[in-house]
Design a protein around this motif. Structure first.
Motif, PDB file in Angstrom:
ATOM      1  N   ASN A 170      -5.292 -85.132 142.314  1.00  0.00           N
ATOM      2  CA  ASN A 170      -4.995 -86.406 142.963  1.00  0.00           C
ATOM      3  C   ASN A 170      -5.108 -86.291 144.478  1.00  0.00           C
ATOM      4  OD1 ASN A 170      -4.568 -88.064 140.747  1.00  0.00           O
ATOM      5  ND2 ASN A 170      -2.394 -87.597 140.613  1.00  0.00           N
ATOM      6  N   ALA A 171      -4.592 -85.195 145.033  1.00  0.00           N
ATOM      7  CA  ALA A 171      -4.678 -85.003 146.483  1.00  0.00           C
ATOM      8  C   ALA A 171      -6.135 -84.894 146.933  1.00  0.00           C
ATOM      9  CB  ALA A 171      -3.894 -83.754 146.896  1.00  0.00           C
ATOM     10  N   TYR A 172      -6.959 -84.219 146.132  1.00  0.00           N
ATOM     11  CA  TYR A 172      -8.369 -84.079 146.495  1.00  0.00           C
ATOM     12  C   TYR A 172      -9.085 -85.424 146.419  1.00  0.00           C
ATOM     13  CZ  TYR A 172     -13.149 -82.348 146.618  1.00  0.00           C
ATOM     14  OH  TYR A 172     -14.471 -82.144 146.964  1.00  0.00           O
ATOM     15  N   VAL A 173      -8.821 -86.201 145.364  1.00  0.00           N
ATOM     16  CA  VAL A 173      -9.433 -87.529 145.239  1.00  0.00           C
ATOM     17  C   VAL A 173      -8.993 -88.419 146.402  1.00  0.00           C
ATOM     18  CG1 VAL A 173      -9.427 -89.642 143.847  1.00  0.00           C
ATOM     19  CG2 VAL A 173      -9.789 -87.429 142.743  1.00  0.00           C
ATOM     20  N   ASP A 174      -7.717 -88.352 146.764  1.00  0.00           N
ATOM     21  CA  ASP A 174      -7.227 -89.148 147.888  1.00  0.00           C
ATOM     22  C   ASP A 174      -7.853 -88.692 149.205  1.00  0.00           C
ATOM     23  OD1 ASP A 174      -5.676 -90.562 146.156  1.00  0.00           O
ATOM     24  OD2 ASP A 174      -3.793 -89.569 146.656  1.00  0.00           O
ATOM     25  N   LEU A 175      -8.039 -87.375 149.340  1.00  0.00           N
ATOM     26  CA  LEU A 175      -8.657 -86.856 150.558  1.00  0.00           C
ATOM     27  C   LEU A 175     -10.070 -87.392 150.722  1.00  0.00           C
ATOM     28  CD1 LEU A 175      -8.757 -84.882 152.997  1.00  0.00           C
ATOM     29  CD2 LEU A 175      -9.570 -83.130 151.391  1.00  0.00           C
ATOM     30  N   ARG A 176     -10.851 -87.319 149.659  1.00  0.00           N
ATOM     31  CA  ARG A 176     -12.232 -87.823 149.739  1.00  0.00           C
ATOM     32  C   ARG A 176     -12.245 -89.338 149.962  1.00  0.00           C
ATOM     33  NH1 ARG A 176     -14.394 -83.477 151.541  1.00  0.00           N
ATOM     34  NH2 ARG A 176     -14.810 -81.834 150.001  1.00  0.00           N
ATOM     35  N   PRO A 261     -19.567 -87.033 148.819  1.00  0.00           N
ATOM     36  CA  PRO A 261     -19.236 -88.332 148.208  1.00  0.00           C
ATOM     37  C   PRO A 261     -17.910 -88.255 147.460  1.00  0.00           C
ATOM     38  CG  PRO A 261     -21.492 -87.672 147.701  1.00  0.00           C
ATOM     39  CD  PRO A 261     -20.830 -86.480 148.294  1.00  0.00           C
ATOM     40  N   GLN A 262     -17.314 -89.414 147.269  1.00  0.00           N
ATOM     41  CA  GLN A 262     -16.084 -89.459 146.485  1.00  0.00           C
ATOM     42  C   GLN A 262     -16.358 -88.999 145.054  1.00  0.00           C
ATOM     43  OE1 GLN A 262     -14.768 -93.665 148.229  1.00  0.00           O
ATOM     44  NE2 GLN A 262     -13.167 -92.800 146.916  1.00  0.00           N
TER      45      GLN A 262
END
Length: 465
Positions: A170-176, A261-262
């Protein structure tokens, strides 16, 4: 001497032991709890059981950076290390249980001076032996309960691993998402700067009003004001990822600044059938093993209501200035429960209540698991549709901006139309970025709710019998 003790105590002890044994303490086989799963569960009708414990669902994002982060975090997570220490503690607790048979050796040497000035050397050596007959299975129940608590600790490790994967992904997805938002805002800042220059030139040619210039300048200022908050969010997410990986924030680690990219999931989650949850979700395994341990505790407490029979003895060797003596005692012993037994019966009732609580807790865990999977399935499907609609919205608003800009330069459109079109495109771009973020998070939530990945990278566990 030992024979005399056996003849005197043996008959009465054997009689009492037989009576207590006749009281009986049946050891019924353990039947795991069963939950009547609802037929409306959204899994496909032709689904077959799937073991999802080691499924690396995060690889479905096709993101090498995320894959590296997962491996780093699983190796360095302090929370995971703490959970693993609790397994060691649980195993030590089981191994520290008293054994059925025990030896207790002791020895002593003493030098004495007696009247007349002579010295005497006194030495003694004793070997004690005790063997508790586990008539009612109390010790076996203790061992089984301790073994169940080891399995609970093992499942808690899996739960900690699953929580780590959830928070990290989740943190990685939010970061991107935040990085993409920053990129979009900077692109918008350049575009709105070009619009401001265009409006200024039109104003100088009396083709635009002062209000148009002010509005264009306000949009530039508005976009610039959003950049610091996004940059701060990016820094905070990097720190969160570092902490989850067991690293000090700010120290060099995997490069997270590369333009990427996300993440978009490219695999369909493997849902399986409802019964898979009983094997895949650590929280359900924790609840079931806790229920089993509570049952074994009842067995231990019930055994305390009955007499305990043991066989024991001592062998003593003594020496006094060269003169040796040998003595030994061997025979059975019967320990009767303390009277009155109301305290022990209350202890049994207490543990029986804990059994009922544990069973209810298991049912709650299963119900909540089904609810989480149902909601996660719905959210994932809705996120996919929202992402497709958001992509189409961005395409249309991009075309609208280009057409409006061309119209303004040919004196066929107004500056206000261009400003409104750019604002709409900005909102659409952020909407698409957020739709991708929600799609990624819903994919993560669905896999975690299925318990997928909870044993990834761990040694294979032996199923409990």
């Amino acid at each position: 001497m030992a024979g005399l003790l056996w003849r005197r105590a043996g008959r009465g002890t054997v009689l009492l032991a037989a009576l207590s044994l006749g009281a009986g303490c049946s050891d019924d086989p353990y039947n795991p709890p069963i939950f009547p799963f609802l037929a409306s569960y959204k899994a496909q009708a032709d689904s077959v059981p799937r073991v999802l414990d080691n499924l690396g669902w995060w690889t479905g994002f096709n993101d090498h950076t995320l894959n590296s982060l997962v491996e780093t975090a699983l190796a360095g997570s302090l929370n995971l290390s703490l959970a693993q220490e609790r397994v060691i503690e649980a195993r030590a607790a089981r191994d520290s249980l008293p054994m059925a048979a025990s030896l207790s050796p002791s020895a002593r040497v003493q030098r004495e001076r007696v009247d007349g000035g002579s010295d005497l050397t006194r030495s003694e050596a004793t070997l004690g032996f005790d063997w508790l007959l586990d008539i009612y299975g109390a010790r076996r129940a203790q061992i089984e309960a301790a073994g169940a608590r080891i399995e609970v600790a093992d499942a808690e490790v899996d739960a900690a691993r699953l929580l780590l994967l959830l928070n990290l992904a989740n943190a990685y997805v939010d970061l991107r998402f935040q990085q993409n938002s920053l990129h979009l805002r900077r692109a918008e800042l350049r575009s709105r700067g070009q619009t401001l220059d265009l409006v200024k030139s039109l104003f100088e040619g009396d083709a635009a009003t002062r209000i148009d210039v002010v509005r264009a300048r306000a949009l530039v200022s508005e976009t610039r004001a959003e950049l610091p908050g996004i940059e701060a969010a990016i820094a905070g997410l990097k720190n969160q990822i570092a902490v989850l990986s067991g690293r000090i924030p700010g120290l060099p680690m995997i490069d997270l600044d590369a333009r990427t990219p996300q993440p978009r999931p490219s695999l369909s989650p493997q849902v399986g059938i409802p019964a898979d949850l009983l094997r895949n979700r650590p929280d359900i395994r924790i609840a079931e093993r806790s229920y089993y341990a509570a049952l074994r505790d009842v067995k231990t407490a019930t055994a305390a209501l009955y007499p305990q029979l043991s066989l024991g003895g001592t062998l003593s060797l003594a020496s006094l200035s060269g003169s040796r003596t040998t003595d030994y005692v061997f025979g059975p012993a019967l320990r009767l429960p303390v009277l009155p037994v109301s305290g022990q019966r209350a202890s049994v009732e207490l543990r029986e209540s804990r059994v009922r609580q544990a069973h209810t807790g298991w049912r709650i865990a299963v119900l909540e698991a089904i609810g989480e999977v149902e909601s996660a399935l719905t959210n994932y499907e809705a996120s996919g549709k929202a992402r497709r609609d958001a992509q189409e919205t961005v395409r249309l608003y991009t075309e609208a901006v280009n057409l409006t800009r061309e119209s303004v330069t040919r004196d066929g459109g107004t500056v206000r139309d261009l400003i409104d079109a750019e604002r709409n495109l900005s909102v659409a771009n952020i909407g698409l970025a957020n739709a991708l973020r929600q799609l990624g998070r819903s994919y993560i939530a669905l896999n975690v709710s299925l318990g997928a990945g909870n044993s990834y990278g761990s040694a294979p566990q032996i199923a409990a019998k």
